[in-house]
Scaffold this motif. Structure first.
Motif, short mmCIF file in Angstrom:
data_model
loop_
_atom_site.label_atom_id
_atom_site.label_comp_id
_atom_site.label_asym_id
_atom_site.label_seq_id
_atom_site.Cartn_x
_atom_site.Cartn_y
_atom_site.Cartn_z
N LEU A 117 90.58 38.13 -0.86
CA LEU A 117 90.79 39.12 -2.09
C LEU A 117 90.46 37.84 -2.90
O LEU A 117 91.23 36.62 -3.64
CB LEU A 117 92.06 39.20 -2.69
N VAL A 148 87.07 42.15 -2.04
CA VAL A 148 87.48 41.54 -0.12
C VAL A 148 85.63 41.14 -0.74
O VAL A 148 84.97 41.29 -0.51
CB VAL A 148 87.60 43.17 0.11
N VAL A 194 92.79 46.24 5.06
CA VAL A 194 92.70 44.64 4.37
C VAL A 194 94.01 43.92 3.98
O VAL A 194 94.35 42.80 3.95
CB VAL A 194 91.60 44.90 3.32
N VAL A 230 89.06 36.64 6.10
CA VAL A 230 89.27 37.61 5.12
C VAL A 230 89.78 37.06 3.30
O VAL A 230 90.59 36.36 4.01
CB VAL A 230 90.30 39.64 5.68
#
Length: 1298
Positions: free
Chosen positions: A425, A435, A461, A423
C-alpha cells in the motif's frame, strides 16, 4: 368450391393423399409436407372446406377418395393455419437424407436429396426436436442440433427453411416449414445449414468425444445419467467402444457442471468386464434406485492411447512461448485444462521451469462456467513440492480425477525471471493507500476497471497484508509510476490473496487505481473515499454489525480512531452518513462504557440486542488532538453565494441546513466580511463530515460563535443521503444594497415577480411554469399562497425588461423563499450546466434566450383555482387550518360579492353547474352572507352534508367596475361552420346550455356567421386533460329565427345567472347554405354493406370510425330503413372527399346521427392521427331480419346464420339446416344461391360473446317453397349444440364442387 376459396384440413393428410393429388396433377408421385408456420391468429381466415380424406394411394384423382365435410376444431379459422400441402416429383427415388462433414456418419450437415439433386436445410435456429426427427429418419435413436461453427458449409440448393418439428414426426418432410426451395442469400451461402449429431443408446453430453455418459431408458423414453460410484476406466472403454472409439478413460465426477445433475441417474454401480458390446450389457445394481454419491459418470474417448503422454502449453498460442496464461494440456488428442483447486505456486513453479523460466506463481484464469462446463479439464489438486523437473513426478497426477473443480476458472501461471508477485500500500499509513504490485522486484500499477469488484478486491488485498479486511476508497486515475501489470481483477471476496482471484494482465493508458482502507475487527464504513470518517462497524462472526449511537461517547470514538492509527476522534450520532438499507444488518451492539485507554473497541463494555435509538454511530478521526476553537467561515469558491464551510474543530465542513434561516445567513455573511445576506439552498459532496448546525441566531450577532447551536455529536437533523451530493446551508450575501422582492405590472396581489439584489431590480424566469414556485414567491411577499398567472408570463428576450437575476427556478412549494428553491442551470441564457441540479441559477444574462417571467396571483384566505384567468375559478377558502371548497346550495349574489371583495374585486357572478373542477374537501354549504362581511369565513353557514361537493362546488367570476349586459360569441372546434357556441362574458369563456336549444337558435347563429341555414345539436366535450369546462353563461334561448344575431334573441334566464343545465351539454350548430345532412352506404358489394358516408352542406365524405361503434351503427341503419346494424372494421374501395370526425355519443335510440350528442361535423386534416387519409373510415353492415355474421368471416358471402327476434340476434341450430335453407337465406340477402355449412364452422367465439349471439333452439328448415327464410324458422331441440353457417354465391361465381 361454391365460388369460395378454401383449403383441405391437414388432419389425417398423409403420403397416400399426396400421391393421389400429385398423380392427378400429372406427376409420378408425391409426399405430404408439413403445414406452413406462416400462420396468424384471426377469425377472418379462409376456412377449411374438406377434411378426413382416406385414400389408398392408388386412386387417379382426389374425388375418388372418401372425404368428410365435417371440419374438426383443429382446422377452425380461429386456430392456426393447418392446410394440407404436397411436394410432387417425377423420379423413382423421391427423397433421401444423409449427414456430411463429420468425423463419422452419425454427425454432420443435414443433406436432403430431391429429384436427384442434393441440397441442405436452412435454419438459423435448428432445434433439438428438428435434430431428433432427422436422426430417427436415419435410424438413430436421438440427436442434437449443433452450432454453425461445426462441420464446415454445405453445397447445393436450400430445399427447406426453418422446420419446426415437435419431435414426434417420422420424417423431416412432415414437420411444419416456413419456406420451400429457398432463394435468399443467407440460405444459398449455406451460413445457416442445419447440423446434427445423432446418437444411439449411449451418448455423451455436451461433446461427442468427452462428456457426461447418458444411456437411453426405454421405459422412461428418455436418456438418463450413470452414477459415478465404481465407474472405472474399463466401464469408460466399453462406452467409448460402443460409440466407435478405441480408448476411453473415466472422468470423475460430475465433471461437466450442475446442469446435468437435473437429469435422472438411471444406472448405479455399473461393472463391465471390458468385453461387452454395449454399456447396457454391463451388470449394474438394479435394486439401487438412486446414486449414493449423487455424482454422475463422465468419460473421455479417443483413438489415441492414454499411454502416449501429454503436451503442455502456457496460453492459447501453440507457436509463441509466453510467460503467463492459462495452462493448457493435451492428452489422448483432447486439449483441456487444469482445475484451479489446489493449484498453488509449487505447481506453477514446476510448469514454469519445464518451459525454461526461473520460476513462477499460480493464479486463476477467469472463465466462469456457470452450470454447464463445455471444456475438458484433465487434472485437479496436483501436489508438487516445487522441486520436481516435470509434472509427471508430482503427486496427484491422475488423468480424469477432478473430484473438486471450481466453476469460476482454470489454473494459470505467471513465469518470472527472479521473483514473483508482491503487494504493498503506497501511503503514509500502513493500513491506507494505493495498491501497488511488483514482479521481478519492479514495482508498478494495479488497475481495476470494474467498479463492481472494488470492495471485494480491497478486502482480499487487506487480508493478504495481514488485516481482517478492508474497503475501497476513492478511485484515482493514472497515479503511481512503473509498468501496468494488472488491468482488472475478479475476486469473490473470500480469497486470501490476489493470486486466487481471476486476473487480467496487460497494459492500458487509462489506469483506474485502487485505494484501500484496511481494518481489524472494527472499521469505518459508508464513506468510500474517506479513511478518517464513517459509520462504526464491528466484526461479528462473518458479518459486520453497525454500532448503536446510544451511550456511545467521544472516549469510545477515541479508541476506534487510535486503533485505526489516528490520534483522536469524536462521535456523530443519528445515522450521519445515510440511512441503512433494509437488507443491511441493523445496529444491535451498544457500547455501554469506554475509558478511552482500551486497545480496541471490543475491549470496551458492551451489550448485544435492540438498539434503543434505532440509529448507528459515526466517528471522525484526526491525526492530531481535536480541540474546539472559534468558528471561521468561508463561502463556496469565495463568492457572495454558495455553500457555507465552517471550521471549529480544526477542519472545514458544511453546516446542516435544517432550521437554517435568514437570520443565521445574515450573521454568516457579516462574519465573512459582507454587509448582510439571506439563506439559500446549496449542495456539497456527501463525504464531508457535518458537525455544525442547529444555529438559532437573532440576526444581530457578529459571528456564529455568539449564536446558540448544537454540539459535535448532537442530532442536527441532517442525516446524509445515500447519494453523491447533499443539501447544506447556503447564503446569498450583499455588500452595497440589499435583497428584496416585489410585484410589477399588475396589482398588489398579482403581477410579475422582481428581485432586488444590491441596488438593481431584476427578473425571475422559469422554464417549467409551476404554481408551486408561484406559491413560494407569494409567501415570500407575505401572502398565504398563490399560483402561476399565465395571463402575464409572456416569453420576453433577456435584456428587454432589465437584468435577469434568477432563471429556471423550481420549487417544491414548501420553501419559505425563492432562494431556497432548486434548478439545474447556473447562468441564464447559457448552455452550461451546474454539476448538481440542486441549485438555482443566479446573475446571468443573454441576448438570445427568452425568459418566461415568474408571474403570480397571490391570495390569503380565499382563492380561485382551476380557472383560465386569475378572476375565475372554483372558490376555495382557508378554514379551520385547511383549504376546502364551498357547496353551492342556496348560494346568493351577496355571498359572491363578499368572496370577490375578499379577493380584491368589486363584485362577481356565480359560474353554474360545476364549471371549474375542485379536488378539495367541502368545508361549508348553505352560506348566508348579508353582503357587508369582510370575509366569507365570517358569514353564517352550515357544515357540509358530505365530504365533497362534486359538481356543486361554487365557481366564481369576479370583476371590477360595473357588470356588463352584453356578450360576444365564437364558434369552437377550429372551423367556421360547425361546433360549440362559445360565449365570452366578463373576460371568461363559457357556453350556452343546450336546454331548449333548437334549430331557430342555430339558424340565427349561422346567419350571423354568413350562412343561410343552420341546425342545432347537443355538443359533447372530449376534454381528458382539463376537467374545467367553463360556466354556462346562457340557458333557454328563445330565438324566433328572424333575429339578426344571438344577442337580440330573448332568453328566459338573465345573462350570467344560469342556475341549472338539465342536459349537461353545450349548444352546438351546423351551418349550411344549400342543403342539410344526408346519409348513405358506399363502397360495398351489397347495398347494405360498405362505408358510412354523410353529405354536409352538399359535400359527401366519410365518417371517421373514432367513437363510432354498434350503437351508432344501429341508429344509422334504422335511419336507412333496416332493423339493425353493426360496424365493420374493413377498408372499402372508392374512399374520397373529406373525413368528418364527429365523435358521436349515441344511446342507440336516436332517429338519426345528427340527433346524437356529438362534437360537431368538422373535417380532419390528412395528418390526423386517427382519421387522416381515410385510414379509419367507419364501415357498416345493415340487416333486416336475417344475416350472416360476416364480421367473423373473411367476406360478406359467408358466416354463421342469425335471425332477429325480441330485439336481439340469435344463432340458428345446424340441425335441419340444409342447402335449401342456405339458398333461401342467401337469396334474402341479395345472392343467387348458397350452401349449408354445419358444425360451428367459424369457431366457438360466438358462445363467448354477449350481444345476441347465443345459440337458440330454433332451426331454419326450408322446403324450397318459402318466400322468406323467416318462414322456415321452427322450434327444435338443438341436440348437436352447433350453429349453422352458410356460403352464398352468385351465378357469375365459379363453383368447384367435389
Amino acid at each position: 368450391m361454391y365460388g369460395i376459396n378454401g383449403t383441405v384440413c391437414s388432419d389425417g393428410w398423409g403420403d397416400e393423399e399426396a400421391n393421389v393429388v400429385c398423380k392427378q396433377a400429372g406427376f409420378r408421385s408425391g409426399i405430404a409436407l408439413g403445414q406452413s408456420t406462416s400462420y396468424y391468429y384471426s377469425a377472418k381466415t379462409t376456412p377449411s372446406l374438406l377434411s378426413g380424406f382416406n385414400c389408398t394411394g392408388r386412386e387417379y384423382n382426389l374425388q375418388s377418395c372418401p372425404v368428410s365435410t365435417v371440419i374438426p376444431t383443429s382446422c377452425a379459422p380461429y386456430r392456426k393455419r393447418s392446410a394440407a400441402k404436397v411436394y410432387c416429383f417425377n423420379t423413382d427415388t423421391a427423397t433421401e437424407v444423409k449427414l456430411t462433414g463429420g468425423v463419422s456418419n452419425s454427425q454432420g450437415i443435414v443433406n436432403i436429396k430431391i429429384n436427384g439433386q442434393w441440397g441442405t436445410i436452412c435454419d438459423s435456429y435448428f432445434s433439438r426436436n428438428d435434430a431428433k426427427v432427422v436422426c430417427k429418419q436415419l435410424g438413430y435413436l436421438d440427436g442434437t442440433a449443433k452450432s454453425r461453427s461445426m462441420y464446415g458449409n454445405g453445397t447445393g440448393l436450400a430445399y427447406l427453411r426453418s422446420p419446426r418439428c415437435t419431435g414426434s414426426e417420422s420424417s423431416i418432410w412432415n414437420c411444419p416449414i416456413s419456406g420451400f426451395n429457398v432463394t435468399t442469400r443467407s440460405c444459398l451461402n449455406h451460413n445457416y445449414d442445419a447440423r446434427v449429431a445423432c446418437t444411439g443408446y449411449v451418448r455423451l453430453q455436451p461433446n461427442e468425444r468427452f462428456g457426461a455418459v447418458q444411456v437411453y431408458n426405454p421405459s422412461l423414453r428418455r436418456y438418463g445419467l450413470v452414477c459415478a460410484e465404481n465407474f472405472t476406466d474399463v466401464d469408460a472403454t466399453v462406452a467409448c467402444n460402443e460409440m466407435g472409439f478405441d480408448y476411453g478413460i473415466s472422468v470423475c465426477c460430475s465433471a461437466f457442471g450442475t446442469l446435468y445433475s437435473y437429469t435422472a441417474i438411471v444406472r448405479s454401480k455399473i461393472s463391465c468386464t471390458g468385453r461387452e458390446p454395449s454399456l447396457l450389457n454391463c451388470s449394474y445394481e438394479s435394486s439401487l434406485t438412486y446414486c449414493p454419491t449423487r455424482k454422475y459418470a463422465s468419460v473421455a474417448c479417443s483413438n489415441i492411447s492414454p499411454n502416449t503422454g501429454y503436451e503442455l502449453q502456457i496460453g492459447s498460442s501453440a507457436t509463441t512461448q509466453v510467460s503467463k496464461g492459462r495452462v493448457q494440456v493435451t492428452h489422448m488428442g483432447i486439449t483441456g485444462y487444469i482445475c484451479p483447486d489446489g493449484f498453488d505456486n509449487n505447481d506453477a513453479n514446476v510448469i514454469c521451469k519445464m518451459k525454461g523460466f526461473h520460476g513462477g506463481f499460480a493464479y486463476m484464469y477467469r472463465n466462469y462456467y456457470r452450470n454447464m462446463v463445455s471444456d475438458m479439464r484433465w487434472l485437479s489438486n496436483i501436489q508438487c513440492t516445487g522441486t520436481e523437473s516435470s509434472l509427471n513426478r508430482c503427486g496427484g497426477m491422475v488423468w480424469g480425477d477432478i473430484k473438486t473443480c471450481s466453476s469460476y476458472g482454470d489454473a494459470a501461471v505467471y513465469c518470472y525471471a527472479t521473483s514473483g508477485l508482491e503487494v504493498r500500500l503506497s501511503g503514509t499509513k500502513s493500513s491506507v493507500g494505493r495498491v501497488e504490485v511488483a514482479i521481478d522486484g519492479v514495482w508498478g500499477k494495479m488497475c481495476l476497471y470494474s467498479s463492481y469488484y472494488r470492495s471485494r478486491v480491497a478486502d482480499v488485498v487487506c487480508r493478504q497484508k495481514g488485516f481482517t479486511g478492508g474497503t475501497s476508497t476513492t478511485r484515482t486515475r493514472n497515479q503511481g509510476t512503473g509498468p501496468v501489470y494488472i488491468t482488472n481483477l475478479y475476486c469473490q471476496g473470500t480469497e486470501n490473496s490476489l493470486e486466487e482471484c481471476g486476473i487480467t494482465w496487460g497494459t492500458t493508458t487509462s489506469c483506474y487505481n485502487l485505494n484501500v482502507k484496511c481494518h481489524g475487527d472494527v472499521r469505518l464504513a459508508g464513506v468510500s473515499n474517506r479513511p478518517d470518517y464513517g459509520r462504526v462497524e464491528m466484526k461479528k462472526g462473518d458479518s459486520w454489525v453497525p454500532i448503536c449511537d446510544d451511550q456511545f461517547t467521544d472516549l469510545a470514538a477515541r479508541v476506534v480512531c487510535k486503533n485505526l492509527g489516528y490520534a483522536d476522534g469524536k462521535m456523530l450520532c443519528c445515522n450521519a452518513v445515510g440511512r441503512l438499507y433494509y437488507y443491511r444488518t441493523q445496529p444491535n451492539i451498544t457500547i455501554t462504557s469506554c475509558t478511552g485507554t482500551e486497545s480496541s473497541l471490543k475491549a470496551c463494555q458492551s451489550t448485544a440486542g435492540v438498539c434503543a435509538s434505532g440509529k448507528y454511530v459515526s466517528v471522525y478521526c484526526s491525526p492530531t488532538t481535536i480541540i474546539a476553537g472559534n468558528i471561521t467561515v468561508n463561502i463556496e469558491n469565495n463568492q457572495n453565494k454558495g455553500a457555507v464551510n465552517a471550521s471549529k474543530y480544526g477542519f472545514y465542513g458544511p453546516i446542516c441546513n435544517t432550521g437554517w434561516t435568514n437570520a443565521d445567513a445574515n450573521v454568516t455573511c457579516r462574519q465573512a466580511g459582507k454587509r448582510g445576506g439571506v439563506a439559500m439552498l446549496a449542495t456539497t459532496r456527501s463525504n464531508q463530515p457535518m458537525v455544525l448546525g442547529g444555529y438559532n441566531c437573532t440576526g444581530t450577532e457578529t459571528s456564529l460563535d455568539s449564536c446558540s447551536s448544537k454540539g459535535f455529536g448532537e442530532d442536527k437533523g441532517c442525516s446524509s443521503p445515500n447519494s453523491y451530493r447533499r443539501s447544506v446551508a447556503g447564503v446569498l450575501c450583499y455588500n452595497n444594497g440589499g435583497i428584496d422582492i416585489k410585484l410589477v405590472n399588475g396589482t398588489s396581489r398579482a403581477g410579475r415577480v422582481r428581485i432586488l439584489y444590491e441596488t438593481t431590480w431584476g427578473r425571475v424566469c422559469q422554464t417549467y411554469l409551476s404554481s408551486s414556485t408561484a406559491n413560494v414567491a407569494c409567501r415570500q411577499l407575505g401572502f398565504r399562497g398563490g399560483y402561476y398567472d399565465n395571463t402575464r408570463g409572456q416569453a420576453i428576450s433577456y435584456g428587454q425588461l432589465g437584468k435577469v437575476w434568477m432563471d429556471d427556478v423550481r420549487c417544491s412549494g414548501t420553501e419559505s423563499s425563492l432562494f431556497e428553491c432548486n434548478s439545474y442551470r447556473w447562468n441564464p441564457g447559457t448552455s452550461a450546466y451546474r454539476y448538481s441540479r440542486w441549485s438555482w441559477s443566479w446573475g446571468g444574462s443573454s441576448r438570445n434566450k427568452k425568459c418566461y417571467d415568474l408571474s403570480v396571483s397571490c391570495y390569503n384566505d380565499v382563492r380561485l383555482t382551476s380557472g383560465n384567468t386569475p378572476s375565475d375559478g372554483t372558490a376555495e377558502i382557508f378554514f379551520q387550518n385547511t383549504w376546502g371548497s364551498l357547496c353551492d346550495h342556496n348560494w346568493s349574489p351577496a355571498n359572491t360579492r363578499v368572496a370577490c371583495k375578499q379577493l380584491g374585486y368589486d363584485d362577481g357572478v356565480m359560474a353554474c353547474c360545476g364549471a371549474f373542477s375542485s379536488h378539495q374537501i367541502a368545508v361549508m354549504e348553505n352560506v348566508r352572507c348579508s353582503g357587508s362581511e369582510d370575509r366569507i369565513q365570517d358569514c353564517p353557514h352550515d357544515n357540509p352534508l358530505s365530504t365533497r361537493c362534486y359538481k356543486h362546488n361554487v365557481g366564481l367570476v369576479c370583476y371590477t367596475g360595473t357588470q356588463p349586459t352584453t356578450f360576444t360569441w365564437s364558434l369552437g372546434g377550429g372551423n367556421n361552420y360547425t361546433g360549440e357556441v362559445l360565449v365570452n362574458y366578463l373576460g371568461t369563456t363559457g357556453r350556452i346550455c343546450s336546454d331548449d336549444w333548437d334549430d331557430n337558435d342555430a339558424r340565427v347563429a349561422c346567419r350571423e356567421l354568413g350562412y343561410r341555414n343552420g341546425t342545432a345539436y347537443n355538443h359533447v366535450r372530449f376534454d381528458y386533460y382539463y376537467s374545467s369546462n367553463g360556466p354556462y353563461w346562457i340557458s333557454k334561448m328563445a330565438c324566433t329565427g328572424t333575429e339578426r344575431n344571438l344577442t337580440a334573441c330573448p332568453r328566459t334566464t338573465t345573462l350570467g345567472a344560469v342556475k341549472t343545465c338539465t342536459s349537461g351539454k353545450g349548444a352546438g350548430i351546423m351551418c349550411t347554405d344549400s342543403s342539410g345532412i344526408y346519409y348513405r352506404i358506399a363502397g360495398g358489394t351489397q347495398d347494405n354493406v360498405g362505408r358510412v358516408e354523410v353529405s354536409v352542406n352538399g359535400v359527401w365524405g366519410s365518417v371517421c370510425g373514432y367513437y363510432f361503434d354498434d350503437r351508432e351503427a344501429n341508429v344509422f341503419c334504422r335511419n336507412l330503413g333496416y332493423s339493425d346494424g353493426r360496424t365493420q372494421k374493413k377498408d372499402y374501395p372508392g374512399a374520397g372527399g373529406p373525413v368528418y370526425k364527429a365523435s358521436f355519443q349515441c344511446t342507440g335510440d336516436e332517429s338519426n346521427l345528427a340527433a346524437c350528442p356529438h362534437g360537431g361535423w368538422s373535417t380532419v386534416s390528412t395528418t390526423d392521427w386517427y382519421c387522416g387519409n381515410h385510414k379509419w373510415d367507419a364501415g357498416i353492415v345493415c340487416y333486416e331480419d336475417v344475416r350472416l355474421a360476416s364480421g367473423f368471416a373473411p367476406s360478406e358471402k359467408e358466416g354463421p346464420v342469425q335471425f332477429f327476434a325480441n330485439n336481439t340476434w340469435n344463432l340458428v341450430c345446424d340441425t335441419g339446416f340444409t342447402d335449401l335453407s342456405a339458398k333461401r337465406l342467401c337469396q334474402d340477402i341479395g345472392f343467387d344461391d348458397g350452401r349449408a355449412v354445419c358444425c360451428s364452422a367459424y369457431g366457438t367465439k360466438y358462445f363467448w360473446t354477449n350481444g345476441g349471439r347465443q345459440l337458440s333452439n330454433m332451426s331454419m328448415a326450408c322446403s324450397g317453397a318459402e318466400t322468406s327464410s323467416m318462414d322456415c324458422l321452427q322450434p327444435m331441440p338443438c341436440d348437436s349444440q352447433n350453429y349453422a353457417s352458410a356460403i352464398c354465391f352468385n351465378s357469375t361465381d365459379i363453383i368447384d364442387e367435389i
